[in-house]
Design a protein around this motif. Sequence first.
Motif, PDB file in Angstrom:
ATOM      1  N   ASP A   1      18.076  30.148 -23.917  1.00 55.87           N
ATOM      2  CA  ASP A   1      18.691  29.923 -25.227  1.00 55.87           C
ATOM      3  C   ASP A   1      19.060  31.237 -25.908  1.00 55.87           C
ATOM      4  OD1 ASP A   1      18.599  27.123 -25.161  1.00 55.87           O
ATOM      5  OD2 ASP A   1      16.568  27.059 -25.950  1.00 55.87           O
ATOM      6  N   GLU A   2      18.192  32.221 -25.766  1.00 57.52           N
ATOM      7  CA  GLU A   2      18.470  33.526 -26.388  1.00 57.52           C
ATOM      8  C   GLU A   2      19.680  34.186 -25.753  1.00 57.52           C
ATOM      9  OE1 GLU A   2      16.271  37.857 -27.093  1.00 57.52           O
ATOM     10  OE2 GLU A   2      15.160  36.183 -26.206  1.00 57.52           O
ATOM     11  N   GLU A   3      19.751  34.155 -24.438  1.00 63.44           N
ATOM     12  CA  GLU A   3      20.872  34.780 -23.731  1.00 63.44           C
ATOM     13  C   GLU A   3      22.190  34.079 -24.054  1.00 63.44           C
ATOM     14  OE1 GLU A   3      22.739  37.561 -21.590  1.00 63.44           O
ATOM     15  OE2 GLU A   3      20.532  37.527 -21.642  1.00 63.44           O
ATOM     16  N   LEU A   4      22.130  32.770 -24.275  1.00 60.05           N
ATOM     17  CA  LEU A   4      23.349  31.978 -24.490  1.00 60.05           C
ATOM     18  C   LEU A   4      23.653  31.756 -25.969  1.00 60.05           C
ATOM     19  CD1 LEU A   4      23.019  29.281 -21.677  1.00 60.05           C
ATOM     20  CD2 LEU A   4      24.683  31.142 -21.807  1.00 60.05           C
ATOM     21  N   ARG A   5      23.055  32.534 -26.848  1.00 58.16           N
ATOM     22  CA  ARG A   5      23.266  32.323 -28.280  1.00 58.16           C
ATOM     23  C   ARG A   5      24.745  32.306 -28.663  1.00 58.16           C
ATOM     24  NH1 ARG A   5      19.108  35.748 -30.961  1.00 58.16           N
ATOM     25  NH2 ARG A   5      17.740  34.159 -30.081  1.00 58.16           N
ATOM     26  N   PRO A   6      25.590  33.238 -28.160  1.00 57.84           N
ATOM     27  CA  PRO A   6      27.020  33.188 -28.529  1.00 57.84           C
ATOM     28  C   PRO A   6      27.710  31.909 -28.056  1.00 57.84           C
ATOM     29  CG  PRO A   6      26.453  35.334 -27.600  1.00 57.84           C
ATOM     30  CD  PRO A   6      25.288  34.432 -27.347  1.00 57.84           C
ATOM     31  N   GLU A   7      27.417  31.486 -26.837  1.00 61.51           N
ATOM     32  CA  GLU A   7      28.050  30.282 -26.296  1.00 61.51           C
ATOM     33  C   GLU A   7      27.570  29.032 -27.032  1.00 61.51           C
ATOM     34  OE1 GLU A   7      28.716  33.517 -23.701  1.00 61.51           O
ATOM     35  OE2 GLU A   7      26.783  32.766 -24.419  1.00 61.51           O
ATOM     36  N   LEU A   8      26.286  28.984 -27.356  1.00 58.65           N
ATOM     37  CA  LEU A   8      25.747  27.845 -28.101  1.00 58.65           C
ATOM     38  C   LEU A   8      26.359  27.766 -29.491  1.00 58.65           C
ATOM     39  CD1 LEU A   8      21.979  28.137 -27.060  1.00 58.65           C
ATOM     40  CD2 LEU A   8      23.572  26.327 -26.389  1.00 58.65           C
ATOM     41  N   ALA A   9      26.471  28.910 -30.144  1.00 55.46           N
ATOM     42  CA  ALA A   9      27.051  28.940 -31.489  1.00 55.46           C
ATOM     43  C   ALA A   9      28.493  28.437 -31.464  1.00 55.46           C
ATOM     44  CB  ALA A   9      26.984  30.354 -32.059  1.00 55.46           C
ATOM     45  N   GLY A  10      29.219  28.786 -30.406  1.00 50.49           N
ATOM     46  CA  GLY A  10      30.606  28.340 -30.291  1.00 50.49           C
ATOM     47  C   GLY A  10      30.739  26.836 -30.165  1.00 50.49           C
ATOM     48  N   LEU A  11      29.656  26.180 -29.717  1.00 52.27           N
ATOM     49  CA  LEU A  11      29.654  24.720 -29.593  1.00 52.27           C
ATOM     50  C   LEU A  11      28.910  24.051 -30.739  1.00 52.27           C
ATOM     51  CD1 LEU A  11      28.892  24.447 -25.751  1.00 52.27           C
ATOM     52  CD2 LEU A  11      31.059  23.925 -26.888  1.00 52.27           C
ATOM     53  N   GLY A  12      28.471  24.853 -31.702  1.00 55.17           N
ATOM     54  CA  GLY A  12      27.734  24.303 -32.834  1.00 55.17           C
ATOM     55  C   GLY A  12      26.327  23.874 -32.474  1.00 55.17           C
ATOM     56  N   LEU A  13      25.731  24.517 -31.467  1.00 51.23           N
ATOM     57  CA  LEU A  13      24.393  24.166 -30.992  1.00 51.23           C
ATOM     58  C   LEU A  13      23.431  25.323 -31.207  1.00 51.23           C
ATOM     59  CD1 LEU A  13      25.489  22.633 -27.550  1.00 51.23           C
ATOM     60  CD2 LEU A  13      24.826  21.346 -29.594  1.00 51.23           C
ATOM     61  N   ASP A  14      22.150  25.008 -31.331  1.00 44.62           N
ATOM     62  CA  ASP A  14      21.158  26.072 -31.439  1.00 44.62           C
ATOM     63  C   ASP A  14      20.283  26.165 -30.189  1.00 44.62           C
ATOM     64  OD1 ASP A  14      19.666  23.793 -31.697  1.00 44.62           O
ATOM     65  OD2 ASP A  14      18.837  24.266 -33.679  1.00 44.62           O
ATOM     66  N   ARG A  15      20.487  25.260 -29.246  1.00 43.92           N
ATOM     67  CA  ARG A  15      19.740  25.280 -27.985  1.00 43.92           C
ATOM     68  C   ARG A  15      20.542  24.536 -26.925  1.00 43.92           C
ATOM     69  NH1 ARG A  15      17.727  20.163 -27.437  1.00 43.92           N
ATOM     70  NH2 ARG A  15      17.563  18.934 -29.358  1.00 43.92           N
ATOM     71  N   VAL A  16      20.163  24.742 -25.680  1.00 47.39           N
ATOM     72  CA  VAL A  16      20.828  24.027 -24.578  1.00 47.39           C
ATOM     73  C   VAL A  16      20.543  22.536 -24.709  1.00 47.39           C
ATOM     74  CG1 VAL A  16      20.852  23.682 -22.082  1.00 47.39           C
ATOM     75  CG2 VAL A  16      20.727  25.997 -23.002  1.00 47.39           C
ATOM     76  N   PRO A  17      21.562  21.691 -24.634  1.00 47.75           N
ATOM     77  CA  PRO A  17      21.339  20.237 -24.759  1.00 47.75           C
ATOM     78  C   PRO A  17      20.500  19.690 -23.616  1.00 47.75           C
ATOM     79  CG  PRO A  17      23.687  20.794 -24.922  1.00 47.75           C
ATOM     80  CD  PRO A  17      22.980  22.013 -24.434  1.00 47.75           C
TER      81      PRO A  17
END
Length: 389
Positions: free
Chosen positions: A151-167
């Motif tokens: 989740d930390e590594e993917l913070r930019p990608e998650l933010a772009g999808l409006g998510l705070d963690r991997v679904p």
Amino acid sequence: MKILFIAGPTKSSLFGLAPLAIAARTGGHRVVMASTAEVVPTALGIGLPAFPMTPLSFTHLMTVGRDGESLRIPADEAELSTFVGHMFGRLTAAGLPALRDLATGWRPDLIVGGPHAYAAPLLAAEFGVPCVRHLLTGNTIDREGTHPGVDEELRPELAGLGLDRVPGFDLAIDIFPASTRIDAVTPGQPVCPMQWIPTNQQGAAEPWMLTRGARRRVLVTAGSLVTRTHNFAFLSGLARTFAALDVDLVIAAPEDVGAALRDEPGVLHAGWVPLDLIMPTCDLIVHHSGTMTALTALHAGVPQLIVPQESRFIGWAQNLAVLGTAITLRPGEADPELLASAGKSLLTEASYAEAAATLAAEIAGMSLPGAVLGVLDDLVAKGPACGSS
């Protein structure tokens, strides 16, 4: 039905997903297997349409950060788990742009990802399709939730999808016989058991691979990632130990590694050999705790001597020992005398072969990949539950 499979950055992750992908394709569904460019030729070699989602190699993903800075692989096991999670995050970030382009034009109905392929739930959330987690190891960290650091590594990608963690995933496919499992999958997640069919890179079959010789046969391997500089000392040590016994020794390794071991006394063969072909002719396999290797041996009912090279592989390997089909040694215990003693026990005490046969029968009773396709059809008809949250 159009199904996008997403493997991890290794051949073993591809081989784990391949039986279901092959069954889906021969069952009339349209299938694409995505992985790194490094793994794509192997996917093509087993007859699967393959898509290179990133040119980055496994070595690069492990040793170079997203900023281009060199990374040091930690020696501490607790730190290593998070480090590996960050690597899975880097794999996802590197592959998402190409996968998004593919999905935009092709529009898969379902996405199936290995436990390390976090691009699967992110892509499923973005395109509103169901997502399946295909379990590939018996390790707790690979079976439950999200790896630490992802989740930390993917913070930019998650933010772009409006998510705070991997679904989450809509379904887990579990290829492990119930008696070998040391824990459950993520609580509340539907699970579909499936028999894994041994799948690996093929080569020309030779008669000796398919028939037993006069002497007992022992297969030794350190997996497909072994090189002359990585795990070679471990593999050559195993080879020397078992070459000294009264057995036919087969060393399964990449060709260049095998070439360095062919002149060892007592070696019948050293180099690449399809494990699914040769395993039924073996009396014992000695290995590094590779899951696909272990499952191939379980499928064939062959006793195992397991020497895990990472602590995260010890738990499941020890459970196989508890079930009586294996002896598991910790890395520090793997001296030649103890290895030879354990090998002799596995070869001569009938209880190990009997326990291995019992597990092989349990696996034979699990649903074949083709039977699981109906479950996937129903999942697509119902639509995503977790993947779009």
